[in-house]
Write a protein that holds these residues in place. Structure first.
Motif, PDB file in Angstrom:
ATOM      1  N   ASP A 147       0.605  -0.647  -0.139  1.00 53.53           N
ATOM      2  CA  ASP A 147       0.097   0.297  -0.153  1.00 53.53           C
ATOM      3  C   ASP A 147       1.185   1.229   0.049  1.00 53.53           C
ATOM      4  O   ASP A 147       0.112   2.102  -0.552  1.00 53.53           O
ATOM      5  CB  ASP A 147      -1.088   0.131   1.126  1.00 53.53           C
ATOM      6  CG  ASP A 147      -2.151  -1.199   1.209  1.00 53.53           C
ATOM      7  OD1 ASP A 147      -2.691  -1.461  -0.149  1.00 53.53           O
ATOM      8  OD2 ASP A 147      -2.679  -1.381   2.138  1.00 53.53           O
ATOM      9  N   SER A 152       2.540   2.386  -3.230  1.00 51.46           N
ATOM     10  CA  SER A 152       1.230   2.273  -4.426  1.00 51.46           C
ATOM     11  C   SER A 152       1.640   3.727  -4.987  1.00 51.46           C
ATOM     12  O   SER A 152       0.465   4.999  -4.057  1.00 51.46           O
ATOM     13  CB  SER A 152       0.271   1.222  -4.355  1.00 51.46           C
ATOM     14  OG  SER A 152      -1.077   1.629  -5.241  1.00 51.46           O
ATOM     15  N   TYR A 200      -1.656   4.086  -5.966  1.00 46.19           N
ATOM     16  CA  TYR A 200      -3.228   4.669  -5.995  1.00 46.19           C
ATOM     17  C   TYR A 200      -2.880   4.867  -4.702  1.00 46.19           C
ATOM     18  O   TYR A 200      -4.082   5.647  -4.367  1.00 46.19           O
ATOM     19  CB  TYR A 200      -3.174   3.025  -6.561  1.00 46.19           C
ATOM     20  CG  TYR A 200      -4.678   3.482  -6.087  1.00 46.19           C
ATOM     21  CD1 TYR A 200      -5.801   4.027  -7.160  1.00 46.19           C
ATOM     22  CD2 TYR A 200      -5.525   2.375  -5.182  1.00 46.19           C
ATOM     23  CE1 TYR A 200      -7.685   3.622  -6.853  1.00 46.19           C
ATOM     24  CE2 TYR A 200      -6.615   1.865  -4.922  1.00 46.19           C
ATOM     25  CZ  TYR A 200      -7.176   2.270  -5.696  1.00 46.19           C
ATOM     26  OH  TYR A 200      -8.939   3.055  -5.560  1.00 46.19           O
ATOM     27  N   TRP A 243      -4.765   0.067  -1.202  1.00 45.97           N
ATOM     28  CA  TRP A 243      -5.377  -0.443  -2.095  1.00 45.97           C
ATOM     29  C   TRP A 243      -5.945  -1.653  -2.142  1.00 45.97           C
ATOM     30  O   TRP A 243      -6.664  -2.928  -2.310  1.00 45.97           O
ATOM     31  CB  TRP A 243      -5.226  -0.921  -3.597  1.00 45.97           C
ATOM     32  CG  TRP A 243      -3.168  -1.330  -4.084  1.00 45.97           C
ATOM     33  CD1 TRP A 243      -2.331  -0.887  -3.185  1.00 45.97           C
ATOM     34  CD2 TRP A 243      -3.204  -2.158  -4.486  1.00 45.97           C
ATOM     35  NE1 TRP A 243      -1.320  -1.357  -3.699  1.00 45.97           N
ATOM     36  CE2 TRP A 243      -1.724  -2.998  -4.193  1.00 45.97           C
ATOM     37  CE3 TRP A 243      -3.892  -3.609  -4.801  1.00 45.97           C
ATOM     38  CZ2 TRP A 243      -1.096  -4.269  -4.407  1.00 45.97           C
ATOM     39  CZ3 TRP A 243      -3.540  -5.175  -4.838  1.00 45.97           C
ATOM     40  CH2 TRP A 243      -1.646  -5.520  -4.600  1.00 45.97           C
ATOM     41  N   ARG A 257     -11.147   2.231 -11.015  1.00 48.73           N
ATOM     42  CA  ARG A 257      -9.754   2.540 -11.213  1.00 48.73           C
ATOM     43  C   ARG A 257      -9.681   1.910 -12.653  1.00 48.73           C
ATOM     44  O   ARG A 257     -10.244   0.879 -13.085  1.00 48.73           O
ATOM     45  CB  ARG A 257      -9.144   1.168 -10.539  1.00 48.73           C
ATOM     46  CG  ARG A 257      -8.878   1.825  -8.643  1.00 48.73           C
ATOM     47  CD  ARG A 257      -7.749   0.696  -8.475  1.00 48.73           C
ATOM     48  NE  ARG A 257      -6.356   0.693  -9.142  1.00 48.73           N
ATOM     49  CZ  ARG A 257      -5.773  -0.081  -8.279  1.00 48.73           C
ATOM     50  NH1 ARG A 257      -5.069  -0.869  -7.640  1.00 48.73           N
ATOM     51  NH2 ARG A 257      -4.425   0.061  -8.948  1.00 48.73           N
ATOM     52  N   ASP A 266      -4.304  -1.505 -14.849  1.00 47.45           N
ATOM     53  CA  ASP A 266      -4.016  -1.704 -13.842  1.00 47.45           C
ATOM     54  C   ASP A 266      -4.297  -2.892 -12.167  1.00 47.45           C
ATOM     55  O   ASP A 266      -3.553  -2.765 -11.348  1.00 47.45           O
ATOM     56  CB  ASP A 266      -3.791  -0.249 -13.326  1.00 47.45           C
ATOM     57  CG  ASP A 266      -2.852   0.948 -13.602  1.00 47.45           C
ATOM     58  OD1 ASP A 266      -2.118   0.478 -14.639  1.00 47.45           O
ATOM     59  OD2 ASP A 266      -3.327   2.001 -13.987  1.00 47.45           O
ATOM     60  N   ASP A 300      -2.484  -5.459  -9.889  1.00 49.87           N
ATOM     61  CA  ASP A 300      -2.693  -5.636  -8.365  1.00 49.87           C
ATOM     62  C   ASP A 300      -2.748  -7.164  -7.816  1.00 49.87           C
ATOM     63  O   ASP A 300      -2.620  -7.110  -7.415  1.00 49.87           O
ATOM     64  CB  ASP A 300      -3.575  -4.384  -7.712  1.00 49.87           C
ATOM     65  CG  ASP A 300      -2.100  -2.711  -8.096  1.00 49.87           C
ATOM     66  OD1 ASP A 300      -0.758  -3.300  -8.465  1.00 49.87           O
ATOM     67  OD2 ASP A 300      -2.944  -2.028  -7.950  1.00 49.87           O
TER      68      ASP A 300
END
Length: 265
Positions: free
Chosen positions: A119, A122, A124, A127, A152, A156, A160
């Protein structure tokens, strides 16, 4: 290195131990271990060859119908060298055993620490738990639909999910994903009480190679495992809208790997 389902089955059975490819440069080395639908395939040798050097024995060991058929398959991209690649079945995918193993308290702490690091690194943001929870509540839902639920991009999101699969927390279905028993334990550890889930149907998952239309048709008929497929004949499968000849052939190949076959007409 892509290998067709029928060839994978033959590699596992030991009837194929060579593959031939046209590559500008080698894409594998001796010792490369490829994780496939039948387990791990190991590269045992690789050498550049001229198509004029090929013999009928090469064709037989590669599963080609004839030497002419092998040369025809290598006729495309003739500007690239041809490579003879030794291949061998190296056992089941180690992630299978990992997925089935329920972690103890120490393992849970290590897994959660790993998820925290994923996490933190990332772009993002956090996640990992979001994705595990999303899959837990939406088993068998298409990746694009799952990605859309959390805003999302599909590619991607799928990358993940593959990271979670490497940890043994998720399984890929013909359509969508499923938490493994290991993944369920991780999710439940973060909840006030374990989540109620549908019991798993014992058996082998449908092969992803049959495609989404065939998978949906089989699911609608209540068929979710290869063992259930074996109770159907070719004619019964062909009568299902979405189950075509290619899907039936791949189901037959998957059953043959288990020493089984479709029911008689």
């Amino acid at each position: 290195m892509m290998i067709r389902p029928a060839e994978l089955a033959a590699i596992k059975a030991g009837t194929i131990d060579l593959a031939f490819r046209r590559w500008a440069r080698p894409r594998v080395v001796v010792g490369t271990r490829l994780r496939t639908s039948i387990g791990v395939v190991e590269v045992t040798s690789i050498e550049q060859v001229s198509t004029s050097q090929l013999r009928a024995e090469d064709a037989r060991r590669a599963g080609a119908a004839s030497l002419a058929a092998l040369k025809e398959a290598l006729a495309a991209r003739s500007e690239d060298p041809a490579w003879r690649i030794g291949v061998a079945y190296a056992g089941p995918d180690p992630r299978e055993a990992l997925r089935a193993s329920v972690p103890d308290a120490a393992e849970l702490a290590a897994i959660n620490a790993r998820l925290d690091r994923m996490d933190a690194s990332s772009a993002y943001g956090a996640w990992t738990r979001e994705t595990l929870d999303l899959i837990d509540l939406n088993a068998g839902v298409r990746a694009p639909d799952l990605a859309a639920q959390v805003g999302r991009e599909t590619l991607d999101f799928k990358k993940d999910v593959r990271k979670l699969k490497e940890l043994g927390l998720t399984e890929s279905l013909a359509i969508g994903y499923l938490l493994s028993p290991r993944g369920e334990a991780v999710v439940d550890a973060g909840l006030p009480k374990p989540r109620a889930r549908q019991p798993r149907t014992p058996g082998t998952q449908l092969p992803r190679s049959i495609g989404a239309p065939a998978t949906r048709a089989l699911r609608e008929a209540g068929v979710t495992t290869l063992e259930q497929v074996a109770t159907y004949s070719v004619e019964q499968l062909a009568a299902m809208h979405g189950v075509g000849p290619i899907a039936i052939a791949r189901l037959g190949e998957a059953l043959a790997e288990q020493g089984s076959e479709l029911a008689d007409s």
